[in-house]
Design a protein around this motif. Structure first.
Motif, PDB file in Angstrom:
ATOM      1  N   HIS A  98       0.831  -1.202   0.000  1.00 27.92           N
ATOM      2  CA  HIS A  98       0.000   0.000   0.000  1.00 27.92           C
ATOM      3  C   HIS A  98       0.867   1.254   0.000  1.00 27.92           C
ATOM      4  CE1 HIS A  98      -2.552   3.215   1.551  1.00 27.92           C
ATOM      5  NE2 HIS A  98      -3.614   2.486   1.219  1.00 27.92           N
ATOM      6  N   ASP A  99       1.847   1.295   0.877  1.00 33.63           N
ATOM      7  CA  ASP A  99       2.675   2.490   1.018  1.00 33.63           C
ATOM      8  C   ASP A  99       3.607   2.691  -0.173  1.00 33.63           C
ATOM      9  OD1 ASP A  99       1.417   2.900   3.386  1.00 33.63           O
ATOM     10  OD2 ASP A  99       3.084   2.250   4.652  1.00 33.63           O
ATOM     11  N   THR A 102       1.497   4.198  -2.859  1.00 33.83           N
ATOM     12  CA  THR A 102       1.207   5.595  -2.549  1.00 33.83           C
ATOM     13  C   THR A 102       2.412   6.474  -2.833  1.00 33.83           C
ATOM     14  OG1 THR A 102      -0.373   4.959  -0.833  1.00 33.83           O
ATOM     15  CG2 THR A 102       0.511   7.199  -0.718  1.00 33.83           C
ATOM     16  N   GLN A 106       2.998  10.060  -4.756  1.00 29.92           N
ATOM     17  CA  GLN A 106       3.001  11.207  -3.857  1.00 29.92           C
ATOM     18  C   GLN A 106       4.003  11.009  -2.733  1.00 29.92           C
ATOM     19  OE1 GLN A 106      -0.842  12.201  -1.922  1.00 29.92           O
ATOM     20  NE2 GLN A 106      -0.597  14.191  -2.879  1.00 29.92           N
ATOM     21  N   ALA A 193      -4.097  12.185  -5.866  1.00 32.71           N
ATOM     22  CA  ALA A 193      -4.921  11.363  -4.971  1.00 32.71           C
ATOM     23  C   ALA A 193      -5.763  10.372  -5.761  1.00 32.71           C
ATOM     24  CB  ALA A 193      -5.825  12.251  -4.116  1.00 32.71           C
ATOM     25  N   ILE A 196      -3.560   7.581  -7.061  1.00 33.43           N
ATOM     26  CA  ILE A 196      -3.221   6.639  -5.991  1.00 33.43           C
ATOM     27  C   ILE A 196      -4.370   5.666  -5.767  1.00 33.43           C
ATOM     28  CG2 ILE A 196      -2.820   6.447  -3.508  1.00 33.43           C
ATOM     29  CD1 ILE A 196      -1.254   9.119  -3.745  1.00 33.43           C
ATOM     30  N   GLU A 197      -5.586   6.173  -5.716  1.00 30.84           N
ATOM     31  CA  GLU A 197      -6.729   5.288  -5.510  1.00 30.84           C
ATOM     32  C   GLU A 197      -6.890   4.326  -6.685  1.00 30.84           C
ATOM     33  OE1 GLU A 197     -11.526   5.478  -4.614  1.00 30.84           O
ATOM     34  OE2 GLU A 197     -10.178   7.023  -3.815  1.00 30.84           O
ATOM     35  N   HIS A 200      -4.378   1.623  -6.210  1.00 31.37           N
ATOM     36  CA  HIS A 200      -4.783   0.713  -5.134  1.00 31.37           C
ATOM     37  C   HIS A 200      -5.862  -0.267  -5.619  1.00 31.37           C
ATOM     38  CE1 HIS A 200      -3.314   3.708  -1.828  1.00 31.37           C
ATOM     39  NE2 HIS A 200      -2.344   2.938  -2.283  1.00 31.37           N
ATOM     40  N   ILE A 215      -7.862  -0.347   0.503  1.00 31.70           N
ATOM     41  CA  ILE A 215      -7.742   1.113   0.585  1.00 31.70           C
ATOM     42  C   ILE A 215      -8.096   1.626   1.980  1.00 31.70           C
ATOM     43  CG2 ILE A 215      -8.679   3.304  -0.263  1.00 31.70           C
ATOM     44  CD1 ILE A 215      -9.181   1.857  -2.949  1.00 31.70           C
ATOM     45  N   LYS A 218      -6.101   0.512   5.476  1.00 33.57           N
ATOM     46  CA  LYS A 218      -4.824   1.190   5.658  1.00 33.57           C
ATOM     47  C   LYS A 218      -5.017   2.659   5.990  1.00 33.57           C
ATOM     48  CE  LYS A 218      -0.416   1.928   5.630  1.00 33.57           C
ATOM     49  NZ  LYS A 218       0.405   1.453   6.738  1.00 33.57           N
ATOM     50  N   ARG A 219      -5.964   3.298   5.323  1.00 38.47           N
ATOM     51  CA  ARG A 219      -6.185   4.710   5.595  1.00 38.47           C
ATOM     52  C   ARG A 219      -6.649   4.922   7.038  1.00 38.47           C
ATOM     53  NH1 ARG A 219      -9.368   6.902   0.166  1.00 38.47           N
ATOM     54  NH2 ARG A 219      -7.521   7.011  -1.177  1.00 38.47           N
TER      55      ARG A 219
END
Length: 226
Positions: A98-99, A102, A106, A193, A196-197, A200, A215, A218-219
């Motif tokens: 995930h990271d 991302t 970004q 953003a 990124i989504e 994911h 998604i 993790k958020r």
């Protein structure tokens, strides 16, 4: 303090100042490449952007080719160190994946500046064998982090990809590059953003897991941590 110790301290401070000045020149070089491209990164352009004289820049790098090569290597080393730090911070494979996804869009540097640099370097790579080799090396290292995380995810039974994880890693990097470069070229208007989504969701389908869970779980952890 003895004269010998004083002399050593003076030389040490001078060496540190020189290293900082060299780093500053390289950082400004990255910015110029992002805006003007490799071909547009001249000593004169860099001098105007950085405030350093052309003579000072030549003192550190002598000729333009050495400057460009040093800037590319500097950015690669910085990026790899940051990617490794992000990988190490994850508590399990899914957090790492995930990271990494991302951060690919970004990070600490604004999207346009960070990807503007890589777009220019990609463009120059087919004409310059040294840059091409550097790009290939960083791509291999970047892909390697994804492969490691995917292997961990399979071992931990956190994901169930339908295809070989090496193919999954290659597809992820291709999607990252494609979305970022298309955005810079105005092909689509996705914000960082939104990209990124999109990444994911695409990754979750390739991993064989629920996209919303990948998604939102993790958020929520990131929100709780702050």
């Amino acid at each position: 303090m003895s004269e010998t110790n004083t002399g050593r301290r003076t030389r040490s401070v001078t060496a540190e100042a020189m290293a900082e000045r060299r780093q500053s020149i390289l950082q400004h070089t990255l910015q110029v490449i992002s805006r003007q491209g490799v071909e547009g990164c001249s000593f004169a352009e860099l001098s105007e952007a950085s405030g350093f004289s052309i003579g000072m820049i030549q003192h550190y790098f002598r000729h333009r080719e050495r400057l460009i090569g040093a800037a590319v290597e500097y950015q690669i080393e910085e990026s790899l160190a940051e990617w490794q730090r992000i990988y190490d911070q994850g508590s399990n494979a899914m957090e790492r994946l995930h990271d990494l996804l991302t951060f690919s869009i970004q990070g600490d540097t604004p999207f346009e500046e960070a990807w503007g640099f890589w777009l220019q370097i990609y463009s120059a790579a087919h004409k310059n064998s040294e840059i091409r080799e550097s790009v290939a090396a960083v791509w291999t290292s970047w892909r390697g982090l994804f492969v490691r995380a995917l292997e961990e995810g399979v071992e931990e039974k956190l994901l169930q990809p339908a295809i070989d994880i090496n193919e999954v890693a290659t597809l992820l990097l291709a999607t990252i590059d494609g979305l970022a470069i298309q955005s810079l070229n105005g092909v689509h208007s996705l914000s960082p953003a939104a990209m990124i989504e999109t990444l994911h969701r695409f990754a979750a389908r390739e991993f064989g897991i629920d996209a919303e869970e990948f998604i939102l779980t993790k958020r929520s952890k990131l929100v709780d941590a702050h």
